[in-house]
Enzyme design. Sequence first.
Site, PDB file in Angstrom:
ATOM      1  N   SER A 237     -12.030 -17.628 -40.518  1.00  0.00           N
ATOM      2  CA  SER A 237     -11.169 -17.773 -41.450  1.00  0.00           C
ATOM      3  C   SER A 237     -11.273 -16.579 -43.114  1.00  0.00           C
ATOM      4  O   SER A 237     -11.249 -16.380 -42.446  1.00  0.00           O
ATOM      5  CB  SER A 237     -10.821 -18.767 -41.350  1.00  0.00           C
ATOM      6  N   ASP A 333      -1.059 -18.303 -35.162  1.00  0.00           N
ATOM      7  CA  ASP A 333      -2.093 -18.450 -36.165  1.00  0.00           C
ATOM      8  C   ASP A 333      -0.806 -18.151 -37.596  1.00  0.00           C
ATOM      9  O   ASP A 333      -0.704 -16.985 -36.705  1.00  0.00           O
ATOM     10  CB  ASP A 333      -3.510 -18.214 -35.921  1.00  0.00           C
ATOM     11  N   HIS A 363      -5.434 -21.477 -35.089  1.00  0.00           N
ATOM     12  CA  HIS A 363      -6.042 -21.342 -36.022  1.00  0.00           C
ATOM     13  C   HIS A 363      -7.422 -22.271 -35.811  1.00  0.00           C
ATOM     14  O   HIS A 363      -6.504 -23.112 -35.869  1.00  0.00           O
ATOM     15  CB  HIS A 363      -5.037 -21.637 -37.541  1.00  0.00           C
TER      16      HIS A 363
END
Lengths: 390, 509
Positions: A237, A333, A363
């Site tokens: 991320s 995601d 995610h």
Amino acid sequence: MAYPREPGALASEIRALRPAGADAPGSMWPEDAVPVPDYPLSQGAQREQKIARFLLGRAREMLRLRRMRPIERHGRKLDPQMQLLLALRAQQGQTNLLLGDSPAQARVQVRMGTLRFAQAEPAMASVHEFRIPGPGGSLRVRHYVPHAASEANSPLPLMVFLHGGGFTVCDLDTHDQPCRTIADRARVQVLSVDYRLSPEHPYPAPVEDARAAFAWAAEHAGMLGADPKRVGVAGDSAGGNLATVTALMALREGGPVPHVQFLIYPVVDADWTRPSRVELSRDFGLTLKDMEWSTQNYTAFDEALQADPAVVPIRAKSLAGMPRAVILTAGFDPLRDEGNDYAQVLRAAGTDVLHFEAEGMVHGFINMASVSTSARDALQQGCDQLAALL
Amino acid sequence: MSAVIVGSGFAGIGIAIQLKKHGVHDFVILEQAGDVGGVWRDNTYPGCACDVPSHLYSFSFEFNPDWTREYGPQREIYAYLRRCADKYDLRQHIRFNDRVERCIYDERHASWTVHTQSGRAYSAQFLLNGMGGLSRPALPSIPGLETFQGAAFHSARWNHDYDLKGKRVAVIGTGASAIQFVPGIIDQVAHVDIYQRSAPWVVPKEDGDIPAYRRAAFGAMPWLQKAARERYYWTAESRIFAFVKRPELLERFGERRAREYLEAEVQDPELRAKITPDYRMGCKRILLSNDWYAAITRDHVDVLTSGISHVTEGGVVDRDGVERPVDAIIFGTGFEAQNPVPAGAIVGRDGKDLATCWGKTPRAYKGTTVAGFPNLFLLGGPNTGIGHTSMIYMLESQFTYVLDAITSMKERRVRAIEVRQEHQDAYNERVQAKSATTVWGQGCRGWYYNADGVNTALWPDFTFHFRRQLKEFDAVAYHQEALRPGEDVRTLWVRTPDGETEVAHGLSA
């Protein structure tokens, strides 16, 4: 807490873990390294974890019981375990992944939530913490050496890991288990970095810390018993952003360049109109609110920064010469499309890329491996690809 | 594992017993006075008794079948604590008549060094602070007090050498102590002037002797006593519902009952007006008494509400300028509850002073640990007080937490723990948000609150919620510092002017 220095306290212990010949003349273990104690699971959490694993192991049946239909988007099927986890989260009123009343409260919430079931697994040969120099004061790092280290004939590669959390939340502890999994499965050493967080430290502080940590690691890999020629960057991320930006900046400004980059659902763009950002912006964990909040904390939506490759690497004029990459994205995601796109762009620029989209994942799945077998499998597949590329 | 325990009241004695039961003998207890007992040793004023039923106000692991009254008198509670100390051989761990002056955290050894008045320094891995919030008498600063020629003392430091017989006495304060000692002295004295700042809500005390046959039954059948204890606990806990969930019920039921009682006891309309509280019941401690109103309606008692201007050589002058001659002044002015730790007494990491850190708002995580102060456990810390049930219940909840923390640290080779600041803040935000909806969030003043009216003393919820939160040590909320290979934790040491020696099991001098 600072640790009192007792020079060489650990040197002999660590030396025993190093492969023969790795002990270069003059190499020395950081003086203040201390082992990292684990967090015990409370009895309540142990019970809950058993229940959660039981339920998730029978996710299909549970979903049928709840009369929930399988979810399909663009030919991708949401993994039943993810669907059930999302439903359980929604039931508890958790509709955002990161967002909180304040950054401090969000950090507490995310930490408690992530560490509720986290265990010190897989077991490592050693886990130590120490401090390295950083641009804004010393940086705390955690060093993982897998058991594979003592079996290997040559020193293992070293991956500098930058945790996710929207540049705002999470810490070394929340990503302890993913780091262990990477170290164990990909047979690498991992150096996880406690970089400064936004909004107290907005851009460029996190990038500066990530670069400083990589530069330190590149210089001291031998001392850590790792292969100085194979020092890479990794991150999930926001951490994936920092990892690839570290590579990009190293390329541009000279100095050692990462041997490899391992990017897990990275943030690489600021284009809010990408289909995944629009269509998956709610109900799948990471929400539009989360992303806006993170962006606000990190760059305050500064226009110049939204086009700066140091924030949005996919916008770089040239990505030629970027190190080899493993890119792991998730099918459900909001950051899926930019991750997938980044794989294409890097390839087009001449970089070797192994790209794997975990079709049914959401995610943040690497933090769900303690309860979800499918999340664990997906992370392990990514690690296998990394091992193949090293 | 080793520990220094400060104080030998209910907190200090209780945690010491628990440590011993868990095989930890490496501790000393530092006590400034010459005996155990804490407030139950210090408060010897006439009529001193507990306002929580004794079968509840005692350790759950140390039943006493011999309470002679529902609400045990001070001498029985004091004797109970002394008996506990003897039964578990605690006296050999206690250093009497040695006041703690300064506790300093030593980062290098992950230990606390406790300097005492006698010039000794004890050092151990943990500091367990059992200094209660109601141990240091609070004395008002009244101009001219130093010129007063008569006797003057605080109720918690009662001067038994002074004969009150036939004397004119000024009593300052109408709190929990005053309403007990005024009836206790009323028959001896010639006259009493009671200076009241705010009137307390008073309800009858359902007190009485516990007959010998019941005491015998309790002795023979501990389960019977356990059942009685449960009944007392749930009776008390059922009252908290109104405090926490429905403050308006206190008005409808509690205040009405108290007002009826007052009107039945006090006929004089002028006095009634003076002693009728003007605030919501429950936001200050509700007082239990069967003889307070009877005492203050006596002819030789005056209740004065205009405030005190100053004190002269032989009397007290009120705000209206009237001087009333007295032979003695007794302060029923309570305790330094808002400053539970004196400045400079506890110094944590990086030289941080606990009292300075707290300022006027003491804060801790779960009432027990404080960011910046590793390996320190407060027993009866901020927001652990209660007004409706037994403080021992809260302390025992903390004992469980502390023991789980130190055993889990030992198992995992952790030498120091320190609560994370953001977890402490989030916890206190929750406590304050909770407090705001209770009767304690309604703008009262008093020792439950700091200067800004923030509730820093009371636990604003059911006590079983507190206990559940402290059932297990939650390491996730803490920074942890590991032992290095081969390193061991600090054992108990004492440094005297003659040198430094290890103390075996806290026993030697």
